[in-house]
Structure formats: structure tokens, C-alpha cells
Design an enzyme around this catalytic site. Sequence first.
Site, PDB file in Angstrom:
ATOM      1  N   CYS A  19      13.686  10.429   6.785  1.00 29.17           N
ATOM      2  CA  CYS A  19      13.752  10.376   7.700  1.00 29.17           C
ATOM      3  C   CYS A  19      15.224  10.494   8.505  1.00 29.17           C
ATOM      4  O   CYS A  19      15.338  10.399   9.625  1.00 29.17           O
ATOM      5  CB  CYS A  19      13.102   9.207   7.882  1.00 29.17           C
ATOM      6  SG  CYS A  19      14.010   7.691   7.091  1.00 29.17           S
ATOM      7  N   GLU A  24      10.103  16.078  14.537  1.00 27.55           N
ATOM      8  CA  GLU A  24      10.429  15.705  13.280  1.00 27.55           C
ATOM      9  C   GLU A  24      10.631  17.239  11.353  1.00 27.55           C
ATOM     10  O   GLU A  24       8.988  17.069  11.727  1.00 27.55           O
ATOM     11  CB  GLU A  24      10.476  14.547  12.841  1.00 27.55           C
ATOM     12  CG  GLU A  24      10.731  14.094  11.288  1.00 27.55           C
ATOM     13  CD  GLU A  24      10.861  12.392  11.020  1.00 27.55           C
ATOM     14  OE1 GLU A  24       9.704  12.424  10.840  1.00 27.55           O
ATOM     15  OE2 GLU A  24      11.350  12.077  10.193  1.00 27.55           O
ATOM     16  N   GLU A  30       9.424   1.206  11.264  1.00 30.40           N
ATOM     17  CA  GLU A  30      10.611   2.189  10.368  1.00 30.40           C
ATOM     18  C   GLU A  30      10.127   3.949  10.338  1.00 30.40           C
ATOM     19  O   GLU A  30       9.710   4.050   9.728  1.00 30.40           O
ATOM     20  CB  GLU A  30      11.810   2.250   8.241  1.00 30.40           C
ATOM     21  CG  GLU A  30      12.724   2.284   8.670  1.00 30.40           C
ATOM     22  CD  GLU A  30      13.476   3.997   8.241  1.00 30.40           C
ATOM     23  OE1 GLU A  30      12.648   4.504   9.338  1.00 30.40           O
ATOM     24  OE2 GLU A  30      12.936   4.144   7.059  1.00 30.40           O
ATOM     25  N   LYS A  49       0.723  -1.034   0.390  1.00 28.39           N
ATOM     26  CA  LYS A  49      -0.581   0.371  -0.033  1.00 28.39           C
ATOM     27  C   LYS A  49       1.254   1.484  -0.096  1.00 28.39           C
ATOM     28  O   LYS A  49       1.661   1.568   0.707  1.00 28.39           O
ATOM     29  CB  LYS A  49      -1.005  -0.347   1.016  1.00 28.39           C
ATOM     30  CG  LYS A  49      -2.317   0.837   0.649  1.00 28.39           C
ATOM     31  CD  LYS A  49      -1.971   2.489   1.199  1.00 28.39           C
ATOM     32  CE  LYS A  49      -1.644   2.942   1.913  1.00 28.39           C
ATOM     33  NZ  LYS A  49      -1.655   4.151   1.692  1.00 28.39           N
TER      34      LYS A  49
HETATM   35  P1  NDP Z   1       2.307   9.422   6.874  1.00 31.83           P
HETATM   36  O1  NDP Z   1       3.434   8.206   8.283  1.00 31.83           O
HETATM   37  O2  NDP Z   1       1.214   9.192   8.079  1.00 31.83           O
HETATM   38  O3  NDP Z   1       2.502   7.978   5.930  1.00 31.83           O
HETATM   39  C1  NDP Z   1       3.066   6.650   5.717  1.00 31.83           C
HETATM   40  C2  NDP Z   1       1.773   5.322   5.097  1.00 31.83           C
HETATM   41  O4  NDP Z   1       1.335   5.154   5.615  1.00 31.83           O
HETATM   42  C3  NDP Z   1       0.842   5.843   4.180  1.00 31.83           C
HETATM   43  O5  NDP Z   1       1.045   4.996   3.265  1.00 31.83           O
HETATM   44  C4  NDP Z   1      -0.431   6.440   4.758  1.00 31.83           C
HETATM   45  O6  NDP Z   1      -0.899   6.772   3.823  1.00 31.83           O
HETATM   46  C5  NDP Z   1       0.172   4.849   5.801  1.00 31.83           C
HETATM   47  N1  NDP Z   1      -0.694   5.444   6.532  1.00 31.83           N
HETATM   48  C6  NDP Z   1      -1.356   6.338   7.698  1.00 31.83           C
HETATM   49  N2  NDP Z   1      -1.601   6.669   8.568  1.00 31.83           N
HETATM   50  C7  NDP Z   1      -1.768   5.228   8.488  1.00 31.83           C
HETATM   51  C8  NDP Z   1      -2.408   3.973   9.872  1.00 31.83           C
HETATM   52  N3  NDP Z   1      -3.559   4.345  10.834  1.00 31.83           N
HETATM   53  N4  NDP Z   1      -2.574   3.157   8.785  1.00 31.83           N
HETATM   54  C9  NDP Z   1      -2.118   2.355   7.767  1.00 31.83           C
HETATM   55  N5  NDP Z   1      -1.459   2.740   7.300  1.00 31.83           N
HETATM   56  C10 NDP Z   1      -1.406   4.357   6.986  1.00 31.83           C
HETATM   57  O7  NDP Z   1       3.388   9.616   6.586  1.00 31.83           O
HETATM   58  P2  NDP Z   1       2.389  11.687   6.117  1.00 31.83           P
HETATM   59  O8  NDP Z   1       2.460  11.784   4.574  1.00 31.83           O
HETATM   60  O9  NDP Z   1       0.750  11.526   6.841  1.00 31.83           O
HETATM   61  O10 NDP Z   1       3.694  12.527   7.409  1.00 31.83           O
HETATM   62  C11 NDP Z   1       3.624  13.154   8.178  1.00 31.83           C
HETATM   63  C12 NDP Z   1       5.054  13.458   8.310  1.00 31.83           C
HETATM   64  O11 NDP Z   1       5.558  11.719   8.954  1.00 31.83           O
HETATM   65  C13 NDP Z   1       5.935  13.787   7.873  1.00 31.83           C
HETATM   66  O12 NDP Z   1       5.681  15.360   7.861  1.00 31.83           O
HETATM   67  C14 NDP Z   1       7.000  13.082   8.030  1.00 31.83           C
HETATM   68  O13 NDP Z   1       7.677  14.170   9.625  1.00 31.83           O
HETATM   69  C15 NDP Z   1       6.891  11.933   8.326  1.00 31.83           C
HETATM   70  N6  NDP Z   1       7.212  10.508   7.802  1.00 31.83           N
HETATM   71  C16 NDP Z   1       8.143   9.879   7.652  1.00 31.83           C
HETATM   72  C17 NDP Z   1       8.799   9.380   7.400  1.00 31.83           C
HETATM   73  C18 NDP Z   1       9.900   8.140   6.663  1.00 31.83           C
HETATM   74  O14 NDP Z   1      10.826   8.345   5.880  1.00 31.83           O
HETATM   75  N7  NDP Z   1      10.280   7.967   7.965  1.00 31.83           N
HETATM   76  C19 NDP Z   1       8.025   9.307   5.722  1.00 31.83           C
HETATM   77  C20 NDP Z   1       7.297  10.008   5.404  1.00 31.83           C
HETATM   78  C21 NDP Z   1       6.769  10.877   6.265  1.00 31.83           C
HETATM   79  P3  NDP Z   1      -1.129   7.554   3.045  1.00 31.83           P
HETATM   80  O15 NDP Z   1      -0.838   8.895   2.629  1.00 31.83           O
HETATM   81  O16 NDP Z   1      -2.195   7.395   1.545  1.00 31.83           O
HETATM   82  O17 NDP Z   1      -2.514   8.281   3.630  1.00 31.83           O
END
Ligand code: NDP
Length: 495
Positions: free
Chosen positions: A287, A388, A253, A178
Site C-alpha cells: 500500500c 493503484e 487502512e 479473517k
Molecule cells: P481486497 O481489498 O478485496 O481484500 C482485502 C481483504 O478484505 C480480504 O481479506 C478480502 O477477502 C476482504 N474483503 C473483500 N471485500 C470485503 C467485504 N465486502 N467485506 C468484508 N471483507 C471483504 O483486496 P483484493 O485482493 O481484491 O485487491 C484489490 C486491490 O486492492 C489490489 O489490486 C490493490 O490495489 C488493493 N489492495 C490494497 C492493499 C493494501 O495493503 N492497502 C492490500 C491488498 C489489496 P478475500 O480476498 O478473501 O475475498
Amino acid sequence: MAALKRYQHYINGEWVDPSNDEWIESYNPYSGKPWAEVPRGDAADADRAVSAAFKAYTSGDWPNVGATERGALMRKLGDLIAANSQKLAAIEVQDNGKLMAEMGAQLGYIPQWYYYFGGLADKIEGSVLPIDKPDTFNFTVHEPLGVCVAITPWNSPLLITAWKLAPALAAGNTVVIKPSEYTSASTFEFVKLVEEAGIPPGVINVVSGYGNEIGEALVAHEKVAKVSFTGGTVSGTRVYENAASGLKKVSLELGGKSPNIVFDDCEIDNAVKGAISGIFAATGQTCIAGSRLLVQESIHDEFVDRLITLAKTAKMGDPMSIETQVGPVTTPPQYKKILSYFDIAKEDGAECVLGGSKSDDPSLEHGWFVQPTIYTGVRNSMRIAQEEIFGPVLSVIPFKDDDHAVEIANDVVYGLASGVWTQSIRRALEISKRIQAGTVWVNTYRAVSFVSPFGGFKRSGLGKESGQHAIREYMQTKSIWISTAEEVPNPFIIR
Ligand code: NDP
């Protein structure tokens, strides 16, 4: 206006519409315009995908594909990714705004995960144990888990997919991927190669939609054995909670607030470049960003001057251009989040010495561009040093000596990565041991490899990706006992 390119879910080897017929527009962060549509999947689609993966795991061809053959299929998939790397890279750039200069190289490197784990597939050996019971033969086998769900974020969709998919497949599992709803297109393009590689239908499935809709439904599905998630710490915590009710195995992660520590005995030119690559590469949306730059007081002012001079030369622009060094932010919420931290930094009393606003270049007005930003006078307790931001925003924090550097470095809830710049081997080793983070880079930054384990300490996550033992995150160990005794002894006592 030209019709948007439409992607469908990929389930059981077929392209299918979402059951609710709802779609999400995917935007190009450089133009600010939509260019594609992806399914807004729901619980019904999650069930279709998991059921297909479960069927492929329990019947059909896949259970009979031996480990050596799985490895060969994965090498074929790697070859196909290599042959299509520039096309896939261009789609990533269009969808997430990362630089073509980086994505072209990244896509060229991704096949290595499929080659490495494909090679490992038939080298996971059980043991015959020197068991302490008479007339007994005992041995272990390492088996796959079943259906694994891989949830990926928008910053590096295909690289992070490879980190999860390659060990999962090598171990013999089936997978539902996903991707983020902002950047699903490249994963749909990638999965077209799966059939060509000869991987049976249902082994790899891709569905898109919002995390709180299809994402949660996948995590909660009773036939899912394992969830591997990369993303923010808030979403990761929610995934962990949801997976707990089914006692599913989980790898997370998550975020970071990584210290990049510059000692006064470093090679200054290299350390300045290391600080830049830690925070402005990928527009800081990584990250492992070295978002806290700890600089020894004795060289602080000179170092900051050199840093500003180099950062000012960063060329912002079209991410497709090989000349561009800083591209747009990937999503509108992320853009707003980064801009909000400029007010927070001001309120907290940090001094902005570079940037500190959205881009004022009229040629970039349609995209989500933020100026590379540097704050000095930052205390580690400030929000810009603790939270972050996930953007090109650097906090420079001075320190006195080694103990002080370690104290500041570890004073954060995260523990993903870190950097150390010094010419002293003794200091490099000592500081590396004392830092609470899953990765320490000495005199380099932002290096990853299929060979080397990657994963966070503290609230940066659980489990490791890459490296030999990452395959164990997708396996379980079984102990098999065979009695060679002629008679079953007293049945009323434990053996
Ligand atoms: P998210 O952590 O929300 O998204 C990452 C993935 O998880 C996406 O595919 C998202 O789907 C999915 N997801 C979100 N909530 C759920 C859930 N409850 N159950 C299952 N899957 C879920 O990232 P955001 O885009 O909201 O970013 C928010 C913050 O996270 C950023 O500002 C940054 O600080 C951090 N981040 C960190 C990353 C890393 O590499 N460690 C990568 C991205 C973000 P969808 O987006 O389609 O809703």
C-alpha cells in the site's frame, strides 16, 4: 499427486470444518500450483466465530484477566512467534510469494508489536477530573469495545494481523480474524501458538473465506463492536458502508498512490536506491509503494538513466532463494490487473523505458512474474499515475520547483505515504508539512515501526495503527460520577 494440506477454522480454541464443507485451494505464486486448502466460510461460520468471541468477552476467564496479566500473555505470544519465525516466514513465502529475505526479517520483527502493546496494556490510565460541582467525584476509565473483527489482505498477512491484534488484545477485547482467501495459511499456523501462550479459548478466532461471503457476514454481525480492515479502497468503502448500519467503530487502512519526490540537491545514489525500494520491493504489492516518482527537471535524465541501470540488475526468481530480489505477483487477478495497465499506459502515451510485460524468462513460466517496469513522460492526470496498480510499475513525473512538486504530490485521491529526497533540512521540513499524507519519509523509504503511528489521509483510510494511541482505537471512555452529598437535591432540574 500428494494430498493438499487442509486447514480448518479456529473457533473457541477448537479446529472445526466449515459448516457447508466447502474449501478453497491456496496456490503457490512461484509454482502456480495449489498446495493447501482453506475453509470457504459462510454466514453460519461467521456467527459461530463471533458468538465464541462474544462469550469469551462477557464470561469465562478473559474478563477477569487483568491488564498486567494480559501484557504477560502477549509477551509470551511474542516469544512464541520469535521461536517460530522462520517456519511462519516460509509459509508466508509459499502462500504469497514474497521474498524469504524480507519475510524472515519481518517475522523476526513482528513480536515487537506484542511486546510493545503488551507493555502498554497496564499503562492506560483514566483521570480524576476537577469537576465543577459540589460534593461530586468524577473520574474516567478506558474500557475495551467488545468483539473486534480484523480483516487482512494477502500482501503481509501476519504483520498486518499484529498491527490489529496486538492493540485489540492489550485493550481487553476479543477478536475474530479473517485473512484473505489467497493467503490464510500463515494466520492458521500462527493461531496454533495462541493456546500455547495460555490465551483463553474464544479470545482469538480465525475464519477464512471470501470477502463478499464470510467477510460481509462478520462486518454485519450485530455482536461485533469494531471492524479493522486493510485492503483496497473499493472493498474498504463497502466495509465502511456495511459497518455504518450497526454504527460500528471502523479503522480502514486502504490504498495509496504515494509520491516519492527527488529534489536536485539530493544524494543521487541514495535517492536511486530509495526509488527502487519504493516500487520494486515486495514486487510493488504494498500500500505504501512509491509508485509516482517525482523528479526535478534539472536532474531528470541523469536520474532516470541511473534508475534504469540499477533496476536492470534486479534478480527475479524463486522467492525462497535469498538471492532473489523480485518475486512473483501473489494472485492471478492481481497479475491480470497489472498486465492490463501496460495497455492503459500505452493508450495514454507514456513511454516505457524498462519492462512493460510479463516475464520472458522460461524458468519462471509457471509463476505469475511481471517485469520491473518504468514509464517516463507520465503526466499526473494519466491513469497509471492516479490508480493503484499494486505491482512493480513506476511512473516518473518531472517537476520544476518546490511548489510544483507539492501540487503534483497532492493531486490524487490518496494520502497514505510519501518520500522526500533532499539534503536541505529547511526543504525537508517545509515539504513534509505541505504533503497530504499520513507518513513522510525523508531520505529513506518504506520504514515502519511499532512505535510510530501509521495510517492514511484522504481516501487512504481512517484511524492509525502502531504507536501509543493505536490502543485507543480499540477502547471507549466512560465517565463515572459519584455524589457525596447527604441529600439528593431538587430532582426536577439538571445537575
Ligand atoms: P481486497 O481489498 O478485496 O481484500 C482485502 C481483504 O478484505 C480480504 O481479506 C478480502 O477477502 C476482504 N474483503 C473483500 N471485500 C470485503 C467485504 N465486502 N467485506 C468484508 N471483507 C471483504 O483486496 P483484493 O485482493 O481484491 O485487491 C484489490 C486491490 O486492492 C489490489 O489490486 C490493490 O490495489 C488493493 N489492495 C490494497 C492493499 C493494501 O495493503 N492497502 C492490500 C491488498 C489489496 P478475500 O480476498 O478473501 O475475498
